[in-house]
Design a protein around this motif. Sequence first.
Motif, PDB file in Angstrom:
ATOM      1  N   PHE A   1       1.772   6.672  -6.967  1.00 41.65           N
ATOM      2  CA  PHE A   1       0.752   7.667  -7.355  1.00 41.65           C
ATOM      3  C   PHE A   1       1.235   9.080  -7.115  1.00 41.65           C
ATOM      4  O   PHE A   1       1.004   9.985  -7.934  1.00 41.65           O
ATOM      5  N   ASN A   2       1.904   9.315  -5.982  1.00 41.03           N
ATOM      6  CA  ASN A   2       2.437  10.646  -5.709  1.00 41.03           C
ATOM      7  C   ASN A   2       3.520  11.032  -6.702  1.00 41.03           C
ATOM      8  O   ASN A   2       3.616  12.186  -7.108  1.00 41.03           O
TER       9      ASN A   2
ATOM     10  N   LEU B   1       0.824  -1.203   0.000  1.00 35.58           N
ATOM     11  CA  LEU B   1       0.000   0.000   0.000  1.00 35.58           C
ATOM     12  C   LEU B   1       0.860   1.256   0.000  1.00 35.58           C
ATOM     13  O   LEU B   1       0.584   2.217  -0.738  1.00 35.58           O
ATOM     14  N   ILE B   2       1.923   1.263   0.777  1.00 32.83           N
ATOM     15  CA  ILE B   2       2.837   2.411   0.813  1.00 32.83           C
ATOM     16  C   ILE B   2       3.510   2.598  -0.541  1.00 32.83           C
ATOM     17  O   ILE B   2       3.642   3.731  -1.032  1.00 32.83           O
TER      18      ILE B   2
ATOM     19  N   ARG C   1       1.808  11.875 -10.048  1.00 29.27           N
ATOM     20  CA  ARG C   1       1.067  13.134  -9.980  1.00 29.27           C
ATOM     21  C   ARG C   1       1.988  14.343 -10.094  1.00 29.27           C
ATOM     22  O   ARG C   1       1.600  15.373 -10.620  1.00 29.27           O
TER      23      ARG C   1
ATOM     24  N   VAL D   1       2.324   1.688  -3.489  1.00 33.07           N
ATOM     25  CA  VAL D   1       1.315   2.179  -4.437  1.00 33.07           C
ATOM     26  C   VAL D   1       1.074   3.672  -4.228  1.00 33.07           C
ATOM     27  O   VAL D   1       1.009   4.439  -5.206  1.00 33.07           O
ATOM     28  N   PHE D   2       0.963   4.121  -2.983  1.00 32.50           N
ATOM     29  CA  PHE D   2       0.789   5.553  -2.715  1.00 32.50           C
ATOM     30  C   PHE D   2       1.994   6.358  -3.177  1.00 32.50           C
ATOM     31  O   PHE D   2       1.844   7.453  -3.720  1.00 32.50           O
ATOM     32  N   ALA D   3       3.187   5.826  -2.988  1.00 32.31           N
ATOM     33  CA  ALA D   3       4.398   6.508  -3.428  1.00 32.31           C
ATOM     34  C   ALA D   3       4.432   6.630  -4.951  1.00 32.31           C
ATOM     35  O   ALA D   3       4.817   7.667  -5.495  1.00 32.31           O
TER      36      ALA D   3
END
Length: 98
Positions: free
Chosen positions: A93-94, A86-87, A97, A89-91
Amino acid sequence: MSLTIFLMSVFIFSIIVILINIILIRKNRDKSDLTRLSGGLLVFISSGILLIFRDTASRTFGLANDIIFESIGFSFKEIGLFLLALIVVFAIFNAVRR
């Protein structure tokens, strides 16, 4: 055995962080280096305490892992892998972006 290896690696990593921060503090005199140094010292002390009580911590970890596995069907290792994924995947996406 894997808990002991993990604790030893955290212990060694905290020593490296402390040494790097001491070098940075001598070079830059920045306040953020002091907060990182205090975090490294905290990890160093806590992992050292857990290494001293590693037999008790291993048994407690095994017992807690069994209880969690019976309750929700996942072990601590699987939960840790899910959180790590999860971390990541968030990294990603950031990073995309920006």
